[in-house]
Design an enzyme around this catalytic site. Structure first.
Site, short mmCIF file in Angstrom:
data_model
loop_
_atom_site.label_atom_id
_atom_site.label_comp_id
_atom_site.label_asym_id
_atom_site.label_seq_id
_atom_site.Cartn_x
_atom_site.Cartn_y
_atom_site.Cartn_z
N SER A 154 0.82 -1.20 0.00
CA SER A 154 0.00 0.00 0.00
C SER A 154 0.86 1.25 0.00
O SER A 154 1.95 1.27 0.56
CB SER A 154 -0.88 0.01 1.26
OG SER A 154 -0.04 0.11 2.40
N LYS A 155 0.34 2.28 -0.61
CA LYS A 155 1.17 3.48 -0.78
C LYS A 155 1.40 4.22 0.53
O LYS A 155 2.31 5.04 0.62
CB LYS A 155 0.57 4.40 -1.84
CG LYS A 155 -0.65 5.17 -1.41
CD LYS A 155 -1.07 6.12 -2.51
CE LYS A 155 -2.41 6.73 -2.18
NZ LYS A 155 -3.02 7.44 -3.31
N ARG A 156 0.58 3.92 1.53
CA ARG A 156 0.83 4.54 2.82
C ARG A 156 2.18 4.08 3.40
O ARG A 156 2.84 4.80 4.12
CB ARG A 156 -0.27 4.14 3.82
CG ARG A 156 -1.55 4.94 3.67
CD ARG A 156 -1.40 6.33 4.26
NE ARG A 156 -2.56 7.16 3.96
CZ ARG A 156 -3.68 7.14 4.66
NH1 ARG A 156 -3.79 6.37 5.72
NH2 ARG A 156 -4.69 7.92 4.33
#
Length: 504
Positions: free
Chosen positions: A252-254
């Site tokens: 995930s880009k987080r």
RNA sequence: GGCGCCAUAGUCUAUCGGUUAGGACGCGGCCCUUUCAAGGCUGAGAGACGGGUUCGACUCCCGUUGGCGCUACCA
């Protein structure tokens, strides 16, 4: 029968490396069987889809060298390849289900549905629609519709017995029907959901094999049922493992750069990235892991895909990319790649105007602009902590900036400027105070060329990465802090909008 | 909570009942070298746990544990 596979991205954000992986597997499978590989745009989410995102995704997949035989840009015999252009087709399909008694109109409010779910969770029973509108008589339904009550179309699902899904990689997977929800097929605005559109399109486009992410396993029973309702043959299914963050959660880009654009911007070569992804589906012979697409087509095999979700191992990507750089390019080709990467006219053209007013000698350019030619940069924590912000405000500022980076629709200096204005508001500080540490995070020092322009030129992905890096250096922020701060930001945004409306 | 998927070194993987459990990345050492890389050689490092089945289990079955996904009028 000719093998036909597809990749079906949803144009709701940056092109994800997971999409690239799924596309690659579908590509390899099709090509190995002398079949066709197609690209379909699944833009049934009216709120989140955008034309810009579609363009970027197509461009990114093309950059990787995955050429599709049919798609929205190249056409083909089964078009249109964009779901928003096939709404009539779905309406016909939905009506067919309705008149055959395989689907029904549901007038329940979202509030009731929400209560229902909470109740079911409390009782520990499978969550899902309870079938209330199934008991409506034709007259009652007609009345509700005539009264203008919004409704959705749901599929009927048996409440007893079980269903078995055949997965090419996992064998038989069985589900109790009572755990399968009566999925919405048509939303209240008349648009289809993924489930309907996907089944209709895969059938219409004569897809023979569906290789998709593992997250779809639990939807497979619904899809199988839809094929039965329509009287169609279901394509063969294979659910691919999900790429993971180093902590094993879904990539995930987080937590990690996930955008193909990021890897391009960092200076990875497309052939290295695709080779790296291919390693998850192709077993190398004699330990040689460097393979071009054609070689991967020859050696690919579904049986080579390990089911444990692989961590996206950047260190290995780095090694592979290094090899491509020094082993597969002669000096001229290497020079050309460097030019294409960042020493090109448009990039230099964007940077030059920022530098010109600030230098006395051309040789000042190196130190002033080096951050434009780097991926991650070295940051001095002490410099980050300078300024008039206390530690909590500092961390908060970076959390908020990260939130804005994701939220901004348009990545442009003016919009970024506005975003920092909002951040300053939330912190109750002046913009100039807030902005200082960001120079350090982005450019590596407190005095530099204009921040917002720099951010625009660097691009969203690199900026996100540098901000994340800075936040980490400051000790990071707990999930709780992040949530609370982000909420403040959106509350503040809402208040601002309200004030603007009152004024107008 | 419910349902489902998964499980060999830190990471990616080979093995498809009998192997000193093989390779790659990363890490350590040595060599080469004006430096640093690269390259060559080399070292450490793995079958989650507990039951079965079998002459024999990493491999088959069951359970436990752990990880992950889904649980939306998002895909």
């Amino acid at each position: 029968m000719m093998v036909r596979t597809r990749v079906a991205p949803s144009p709701t954000g940056d092109p994800h490396v997971g999409t690239a992986y799924v596309a690659l597997v579908n590509y390899l499978f099709a090509k190995q069987h002398a079949g066709r590989f197609l690209l379909r745009i699944e833009d049934t989410d009216r709120v989140r889809s955008s034309d810009a995102a579609e363009t970027v995704i197509l461009d990114a997949l093309r950059w990787l060298g995955l050429q599709w035989d049919e798609g929205p840009d190249v056409g083909g015999p089964h078009g249109p390849y964009r779901q928003s252009e096939r709404l009539q087709r779905y309406a016909v399909a939905a009506n067919e289900l309705l008149s055959d008694g395989h689907a029904f109109k549901c007038f329940c409010s979202v509030e009731r549905l929400e209560e229902l779910r909470q109740e079911q969770r409390k009782l520990g029973i499978p969550p899902g629609y309870d079938g209330r509108c199934l008991t409506l008589t034709a007259g009652e339904a007609a009345q509700a519709e005539a009264a203008g009550t919004p409704f959705v179309v749901r599929m009927k699902v048996p409440r007893e017995g079980s269903v078995v899904i055949d997965d090419l990689l996992r064998g038989e997977i069985s589900f109790e029907w009572r755990t399968v929800d009566m999925q919405v097929l048509v939303k209240s605005d008349g648009w289809p959901t993924y489930h309907l559109a996907n089944v209709v399109d895969d059938h219409d486009m004569e897809i023979t094999h569906v290789m998709r992410g593992e997250e779809w396993i639990s939807s497979a029973p619904k899809h199988k049922l839809l094929y039965e309702y329509f009287g169609w043959t279901m394509p063969k299914l294979a659910h691919l493992p999900l790429l993971r963050n180093p902590d094993r959660s879904k990539l995930s880009k987080r937590k990690n750069p996930t955008s193909i654009l990021f890897y391009r911007r960092m200076g990875y070569l497309p052939e290295a990235l695709i080779n790296f992804l291919g390693l998850l589906a192709v077993t190398p012979v004699e330990g040689e892991e460097m393979m071009d697409l054609a070689t991967m087509v020859a050696r690919f095999g579904l049986e080579h895909i390990s089911l444990g979700g692989p961590i996206f191992d950047v260190a290995k990507l780095d090694w592979l990319n290094g090899r491509y750089l020094r082993e597969r390019l002669d000096l001229a080709a290497f020079e050309q790649r460097v030019r294409d990467w960042a020493l090109n006219e448009s990039y230099l053209g964007a940077i030059a105007p920022l530098a010109q007013p600030r230098i006395e000698r051309l040789s000042d350019l190196g130190p002033l602009l080096s951050f434009f030619f780097a991926g991650r940069i070295d940051v001095d924590v002490a410099q980050l902590r300078s300024a008039k912000l206390d530690d909590a405000s500092l961390r908060k500022a970076f959390v908020l900036a990260l939130a804005e980076v994701d939220a901004l629709a348009l990545w442009e200096a003016g919009a970024i400027n506005a975003a920092f204005g909002r951040i300053a508001d939330v912190l109750g500080k002046r913009l100039r105070e807030v902005v200082r540490p960001f120079y350090v995070a982005i450019a590596g020092r407190a005095q530099s060329v204009p921040l917002f322009d720099s951010m625009q030129i660097l691009g969203r992905d690199l900026v996100r990465e540098r901000l994340r890096n800075a936040l980490d250096l400051l000790g990071g922020a707990t999930a709780k802090e992040q949530e609370a701060w982000r909420r403040e930001l959106s509350a503040n945004g809402a208040a601002a909008r309200q004030a603007a409306e009152v004024q107008a």
